[in-house]
Design a protein around this motif. Structure first.
Motif, PDB file in Angstrom:
ATOM      1  N   TYR B  33       0.845  -1.195   0.000  1.00 49.00           N
ATOM      2  CA  TYR B  33       0.000   0.000   0.000  1.00 49.00           C
ATOM      3  C   TYR B  33       0.881   1.246   0.000  1.00 49.00           C
ATOM      4  O   TYR B  33       1.923   1.274   0.651  1.00 49.00           O
ATOM      5  CB  TYR B  33      -0.862   0.071   1.256  1.00 49.00           C
ATOM      6  CG  TYR B  33      -1.690  -1.148   1.572  1.00 49.00           C
ATOM      7  CD1 TYR B  33      -1.113  -2.296   2.098  1.00 49.00           C
ATOM      8  CD2 TYR B  33      -3.068  -1.141   1.374  1.00 49.00           C
ATOM      9  CE1 TYR B  33      -1.871  -3.403   2.410  1.00 49.00           C
ATOM     10  CE2 TYR B  33      -3.844  -2.243   1.687  1.00 49.00           C
ATOM     11  CZ  TYR B  33      -3.240  -3.372   2.217  1.00 49.00           C
ATOM     12  OH  TYR B  33      -4.002  -4.461   2.527  1.00 49.00           O
ATOM     13  N   LEU B  91       4.002   7.243   2.828  1.00 48.96           N
ATOM     14  CA  LEU B  91       4.220   6.025   3.594  1.00 48.96           C
ATOM     15  C   LEU B  91       3.874   4.803   2.751  1.00 48.96           C
ATOM     16  O   LEU B  91       2.889   4.803   2.018  1.00 48.96           O
ATOM     17  CB  LEU B  91       3.357   6.022   4.849  1.00 48.96           C
ATOM     18  CG  LEU B  91       3.695   7.063   5.919  1.00 48.96           C
ATOM     19  CD1 LEU B  91       2.597   7.141   6.953  1.00 48.96           C
ATOM     20  CD2 LEU B  91       5.015   6.739   6.584  1.00 48.96           C
ATOM     21  N   GLN B 103      -0.798  -4.515   8.844  1.00 48.14           N
ATOM     22  CA  GLN B 103       0.068  -3.779   7.936  1.00 48.14           C
ATOM     23  C   GLN B 103       1.338  -3.361   8.686  1.00 48.14           C
ATOM     24  O   GLN B 103       1.279  -2.936   9.832  1.00 48.14           O
ATOM     25  CB  GLN B 103      -0.633  -2.512   7.438  1.00 48.14           C
ATOM     26  CG  GLN B 103      -1.775  -2.769   6.490  1.00 48.14           C
ATOM     27  CD  GLN B 103      -2.452  -1.472   6.108  1.00 48.14           C
ATOM     28  OE1 GLN B 103      -2.978  -0.768   6.959  1.00 48.14           O
ATOM     29  NE2 GLN B 103      -2.432  -1.144   4.837  1.00 48.14           N
ATOM     30  N   PHE B 105       4.466  -0.751   8.375  1.00 49.17           N
ATOM     31  CA  PHE B 105       4.775   0.495   7.681  1.00 49.17           C
ATOM     32  C   PHE B 105       6.275   0.760   7.621  1.00 49.17           C
ATOM     33  O   PHE B 105       7.019   0.449   8.552  1.00 49.17           O
ATOM     34  CB  PHE B 105       4.100   1.674   8.387  1.00 49.17           C
ATOM     35  CG  PHE B 105       2.629   1.773   8.120  1.00 49.17           C
ATOM     36  CD1 PHE B 105       1.729   0.972   8.798  1.00 49.17           C
ATOM     37  CD2 PHE B 105       2.151   2.667   7.172  1.00 49.17           C
ATOM     38  CE1 PHE B 105       0.361   1.058   8.554  1.00 49.17           C
ATOM     39  CE2 PHE B 105       0.796   2.761   6.914  1.00 49.17           C
ATOM     40  CZ  PHE B 105      -0.095   1.952   7.604  1.00 49.17           C
ATOM     41  N   GLY B 106       6.684   1.395   6.541  1.00 43.67           N
ATOM     42  CA  GLY B 106       8.022   1.909   6.446  1.00 43.67           C
ATOM     43  C   GLY B 106       8.109   3.253   7.144  1.00 43.67           C
ATOM     44  O   GLY B 106       7.103   3.807   7.592  1.00 43.67           O
ATOM     45  N   PRO B 107       9.319   3.816   7.226  1.00 44.84           N
ATOM     46  CA  PRO B 107       9.517   5.087   7.935  1.00 44.84           C
ATOM     47  C   PRO B 107       9.033   6.292   7.155  1.00 44.84           C
ATOM     48  O   PRO B 107       8.915   7.382   7.720  1.00 44.84           O
ATOM     49  CB  PRO B 107      11.028   5.134   8.130  1.00 44.84           C
ATOM     50  CG  PRO B 107      11.573   4.318   7.008  1.00 44.84           C
ATOM     51  CD  PRO B 107      10.579   3.222   6.769  1.00 44.84           C
TER      52      PRO B 107
END
Lengths: 115, 114
Positions: B33, B91, B103, B105-107
Motif C-alpha cells: 500500500y 508512507l 500492515q 509500515f516503512g519510515p
C-alpha cells in the motif's frame, strides 16, 4: 462504505493516570479494527487489532482496546500513562470491499502525557 | 527480520520536476500500500497492490501520480510535474493477503516541493 472517526484531535493526561483515545467506526459488514501508533519522524507501528472473539483486546506497551458493537466503538485504553506514550495514535477499520482489503484510517489523535 | 524500507528518507525538489519514491516491502508480503500523510491530516490511501492482480488505483489524486511494483516486490511511486500541494510524507506498508493481517509500515519519505 467504511469510515472511522477519532473525535479528539488531542488528548492530554497526567503521567500515572488512565488514558482513553476514542474511535468509532461505520461498516456494512463485520469490522476488522486496528490501532497504530506513530512516534515523531517514524512510520506507524501496530499496537493491537480486533478480528473476532473476546471484546477486550490486549496489545503492545500495556495498551488495550474494547470492541463495542452496539456503540460501534473501539476505544484505546491504558491503565497508567507514561510520558513515553506521547505520540500520534491512529484507528483503522477494514472490511471486504469488492475484492480488495483497503483499510480506512482516522485522522489521528495526538496523545500528550504530562510528567 | 528486516522491516519495510523506503528511500529516500527526505526529498526536496523544485516545482515541475518528477520524483520517484521507492518501497521495499517485507519479504513474502503480497500486499503493498501507498499512503500520503499531510500535516494535520490522517492517512490518505493512494494505491494498493495485491499479488499479480491489477492494482487498485482509486486513491491516486491525479494522473500525475503513478506506481508500479516489479516482480511482486519493490514498488516505485512516481509523481510527475510536482506541485507544492504534493509536499507530504509518503508512507508505504506491506502485509500478507488477508483482511485480518497487520500492515507493517516503512519510515516514510518526506517530500518537499519548493
Amino acid at each position: 462504505a467504511q469510515s472511522v472517526a477519532q473525535p479528539e484531535d488531542q488528548v492530554n493526561v497526567a503521567e500515572g493516570n488512565p488514558l482513553t483515545v476514542k474511535c468509532t467506526y461505520s461498516v456494512s459488514g463485520n469490522p476488522y479494527l486496528f490501532w497504530y501508533v506513530q512516534y515523531p519522524n517514524r512510520g506507524l507501528q501496530f499496537l493491537l487489532k480486533y478480528i473476532t472473539g473476546d471484546n477486550l483486546v490486549k496489545g503492545s506497551y500495556g495498551f488495550e482496546a474494547e470492541f463495542n458493537k452496539s456503540q460501534t466503538s473501539f476505544h484505546l485504553k491504558k491503565p497508567s500513562a507514561l510520558v513515553s506514550d506521547s505520540a500520534l495514535y491512529f484507528c483503522a477499520v477494514r472490511e471486504w470491499t469488492g475484492g480488495s482489503y483497503i483499510p480506512t484510517f482516522g485522522r489521528g489523535t495526538s496523545l500528550i502525557v504530562h510528567p | 527480520g528486516a522491516g519495510v524500507s523506503q528511500s529516500p528518507s527526505n526529498k526536496v525538489t523544485e516545482k515541475g520536476k518528477d520524483v520517484e519514491l521507492r518501497c521495499d516491502p517485507i519479504s513474502g508480503h503480497t500486499a503493498l500500500y501507498w499512503y500520503r500523510q499531510s500535516l494535520g491530516q490522517g492517512l490518505e490511501f493512494l494505491i494498493y497492490f495485491q499479488g499479480n492482480s491489477a492494482p487498485d488505483k482509486s486513491g491516486l489524486p491525479s494522473d500525475r501520480f503513478s506506481a508500479e511494483r516489479t516482480g511482486g516486490s519493490v514498488s516505485t511511486l512516481t509523481i510527475q510535474r510536482t506541485q507544492q500541494e504534493d509536499s507530504a510524507v509518503y508512507l508505504c506498508a506491506s502485509s500478507s493477503a488477508g483482511a485480518t493481517d497487520t500492515q507493517y509500515f516503512g519510515p516514510g519519505t518526506r517530500l518537499t516541493v519548493l
